[in-house]
Scaffold this motif. Structure first.
Motif, mmCIF file in Angstrom:
data_model
loop_
_atom_site.group_PDB
_atom_site.id
_atom_site.type_symbol
_atom_site.label_atom_id
_atom_site.label_comp_id
_atom_site.label_asym_id
_atom_site.label_seq_id
_atom_site.Cartn_x
_atom_site.Cartn_y
_atom_site.Cartn_z
ATOM 1 N N ALA A 147 -77.055 -44.170 82.228
ATOM 2 C CA ALA A 147 -76.113 -44.941 83.027
ATOM 3 C C ALA A 147 -75.546 -44.041 84.129
ATOM 4 N N PRO A 148 -74.998 -44.629 85.186
ATOM 5 C CA PRO A 148 -74.367 -43.801 86.231
ATOM 6 C C PRO A 148 -73.270 -42.941 85.634
ATOM 7 N N ALA A 149 -73.110 -41.751 86.181
ATOM 8 C CA ALA A 149 -72.076 -40.831 85.698
ATOM 9 C C ALA A 149 -71.013 -40.642 86.763
ATOM 10 N N VAL A 150 -69.800 -40.345 86.317
ATOM 11 C CA VAL A 150 -68.712 -40.036 87.234
ATOM 12 C C VAL A 150 -68.235 -38.625 86.911
ATOM 13 N N GLU A 171 -69.167 -37.439 83.120
ATOM 14 C CA GLU A 171 -70.110 -36.318 83.114
ATOM 15 C C GLU A 171 -69.509 -35.120 82.376
ATOM 16 N N GLY A 172 -70.197 -34.693 81.312
ATOM 17 C CA GLY A 172 -69.743 -33.521 80.575
ATOM 18 C C GLY A 172 -68.611 -33.766 79.608
ATOM 19 N N GLY A 173 -68.135 -34.995 79.506
ATOM 20 C CA GLY A 173 -67.111 -35.341 78.546
ATOM 21 C C GLY A 173 -65.752 -34.714 78.822
ATOM 22 N N ILE A 174 -64.899 -34.763 77.809
ATOM 23 C CA ILE A 174 -63.527 -34.265 77.934
ATOM 24 C C ILE A 174 -63.505 -32.773 78.243
ATOM 25 N N LEU A 175 -64.378 -32.005 77.598
ATOM 26 C CA LEU A 175 -64.360 -30.556 77.793
ATOM 27 C C LEU A 175 -64.655 -30.180 79.243
ATOM 28 N N LYS A 176 -65.580 -30.878 79.871
ATOM 29 C CA LYS A 176 -65.876 -30.604 81.282
ATOM 30 C C LYS A 176 -64.720 -31.051 82.163
ATOM 31 N N TYR A 177 -64.093 -32.157 81.803
ATOM 32 C CA TYR A 177 -62.929 -32.644 82.545
ATOM 33 C C TYR A 177 -61.817 -31.602 82.490
ATOM 34 N N PHE A 178 -61.542 -31.076 81.288
ATOM 35 C CA PHE A 178 -60.538 -30.018 81.159
ATOM 36 C C PHE A 178 -60.888 -28.822 82.037
ATOM 37 N N GLU A 179 -62.150 -28.433 81.995
ATOM 38 C CA GLU A 179 -62.599 -27.255 82.738
ATOM 39 C C GLU A 179 -62.392 -27.422 84.238
ATOM 40 N N GLU A 180 -62.611 -28.626 84.738
ATOM 41 C CA GLU A 180 -62.610 -28.832 86.190
ATOM 42 C C GLU A 180 -61.279 -29.312 86.748
ATOM 43 N N VAL A 238 -60.987 -48.751 83.364
ATOM 44 C CA VAL A 238 -60.668 -48.772 81.947
ATOM 45 C C VAL A 238 -61.394 -47.618 81.273
ATOM 46 N N MET A 239 -60.636 -46.752 80.586
ATOM 47 C CA MET A 239 -61.226 -45.650 79.839
ATOM 48 C C MET A 239 -61.556 -46.132 78.427
ATOM 49 N N LEU A 240 -62.807 -45.919 78.005
ATOM 50 C CA LEU A 240 -63.269 -46.395 76.698
ATOM 51 C C LEU A 240 -63.691 -45.190 75.854
ATOM 52 N N ASP A 241 -62.922 -44.901 74.811
ATOM 53 C CA ASP A 241 -63.173 -43.744 73.951
ATOM 54 C C ASP A 241 -64.258 -44.097 72.939
ATOM 55 N N THR A 242 -65.322 -43.291 72.896
ATOM 56 C CA THR A 242 -66.432 -43.571 71.984
ATOM 57 C C THR A 242 -66.373 -42.709 70.726
ATOM 58 N N ARG A 243 -65.288 -41.953 70.543
ATOM 59 C CA ARG A 243 -65.183 -41.044 69.404
ATOM 60 C C ARG A 243 -64.609 -41.739 68.177
ATOM 61 N N ASN A 244 -64.700 -41.045 67.057
ATOM 62 C CA ASN A 244 -64.136 -41.572 65.816
ATOM 63 C C ASN A 244 -62.606 -41.513 65.853
ATOM 64 N N THR A 296 -66.376 -36.093 73.544
ATOM 65 C CA THR A 296 -66.008 -34.679 73.609
ATOM 66 C C THR A 296 -66.805 -33.927 74.672
ATOM 67 N N GLY A 297 -68.137 -34.013 74.580
ATOM 68 C CA GLY A 297 -68.966 -33.249 75.498
ATOM 69 C C GLY A 297 -69.975 -34.054 76.277
ATOM 70 N N GLY A 298 -70.020 -35.370 76.081
ATOM 71 C CA GLY A 298 -70.907 -36.213 76.864
ATOM 72 C C GLY A 298 -72.024 -36.879 76.100
ATOM 73 N N ILE A 299 -72.353 -36.380 74.913
ATOM 74 C CA ILE A 299 -73.544 -36.877 74.235
ATOM 75 C C ILE A 299 -73.385 -38.309 73.733
ATOM 76 N N ARG A 300 -72.237 -38.634 73.144
ATOM 77 C CA ARG A 300 -72.064 -39.990 72.632
ATOM 78 C C ARG A 300 -72.008 -41.012 73.754
ATOM 79 N N CYS A 301 -71.321 -40.650 74.853
ATOM 80 C CA CYS A 301 -71.224 -41.646 75.924
ATOM 81 C C CYS A 301 -72.531 -41.802 76.693
#
Length: 288
Positions: free
Chosen positions: A113-116, A211-220, A137-143, A187-192
């Motif tokens: 799918a397209p990434a942001v 792109e890259g999940g939460i961890l990449k978002y934190f990093e950038e 709308v932010m959709l969390d795919t985690r447990n 967390t890192g992009g794999i589930r989404c």
């Protein structure tokens, strides 16, 4: 006194046809042990998923070895650092899927799918809409237990207990997102990767994956529009938006997340029990 070594923690995955996992497993294990690395690597016919930690030169040597295989030449890695080894052993496992969704028709290798990216998402959240003017709308795919440690503000959270529940629950709520842009994240992009493809397939008209999940978002961009920390699957338990370990812990008995406040409870005994264990063990009132 010599300073403590700094450990490099890496997380990476790639969806790619990987039909020689049985032959490769002992090679992966031997190379990691030779370099003194610890963590977990999952090998699957659909690709690779890894969480490793070690000294800088060892991590670099492993990545050079892995990327020498043309299938993983462009493997992207997310990094954080710690002053101790976050894993206790080195495991290389063979799995049917690198992230279990139990939906064989979802094949990210054939098209994602397209990434942001993080900067664009922050701009959208600052404005309250995407570049086309649609509400985001932010959709969390985690447990659920991961979400409880921290997530994006005003996120949609379906309280799933395992990722394989996601396709059914999100399909039931399709109409909730009419006229909106949905951004899936994890967390890192794999589930989404899989989640975004699925919700495209069931008819959502504007879908992106972070792109890259939460961890990449934190990093950038840090913690803008995010409340709390990010759960990670190692001894650190959670990282803050500066990618630093926090005081949040995980109970080794019941696996519940234990906040700093809950750690003050007499029922919190590291490695043995926590207040959540106490609740689970408490007798339930009789029903009439």
């Amino acid at each position: 006194m010599q300073p403590s070594p700094i450990y490099v923690n890496i997380a990476a995955y790639k969806f790619i046809t990987f039909d020689d996992t049985v032959e490769k497993r002992p090679q992966f294990l031997a190379r990691c042990e030779e370099l003194g690395l610890k963590g977990t690597i999952l090998l699957s016919p659909e690709g690779i998923n890894l969480f490793l930690a070690g000294l800088r030169e060892s991590i670099d040597a492993f990545l050079a070895w892995l990327r020498a295989d043309s299938r993983f030449a462009d493997l992207e890695v997310k990094e954080s650092h710690s002053d101790r080894q976050p894993f206790t052993k080195m495991l290389v496992k063979l799995k049917r899927e690198i992230i279990t969704m139990k939906n064989p028709l979802i094949k990210p290798e054939e098209g994602r799918a397209p990434a942001v990216d993080a900067q664009t998402l922050k701009r959208w959240l600052d404005r309250g809409h995407d570049d086309a003017g649609k509400p985001v709308v932010m959709l969390d795919t985690r447990n659920a237990f991961e979400v409880d440690v921290g997530t994006f503000d005003n996120t949609v959270d379906y309280r799933i207990e395992k990722f394989s529940e996601f396709p059914e629950v999100v399909a039931r709520h399709k109409d909730d997102f009419n006229g909106k842009t949905v951004v899936t994240f994890c967390t890192g992009g794999i589930r989404c990767e899989k989640a975004a493809i699925h919700i495209q397939n069931v008819g959502f008209d504007s879908v992106y994956q972070l792109e890259g999940g939460i961890l990449k978002y934190f990093e950038e961009v840090g913690g803008a529009h995010y409340t709390g920390d990010c759960f990670v699957f190692d001894y650190r338990t959670a990282l803050n938006p500066k990618l630093e370990a926090t005081d949040t812990k995980q109970c080794f008995a019941c696996r519940a997340v234990v906040t700093p406040h809950e750690q003050l409870s007499p029922y919190y005994i590291p490695g043995k029990s926590c207040p959540h264990c106490r609740k689970e063990a408490a007798p339930q009132p009789a029903t009439t």
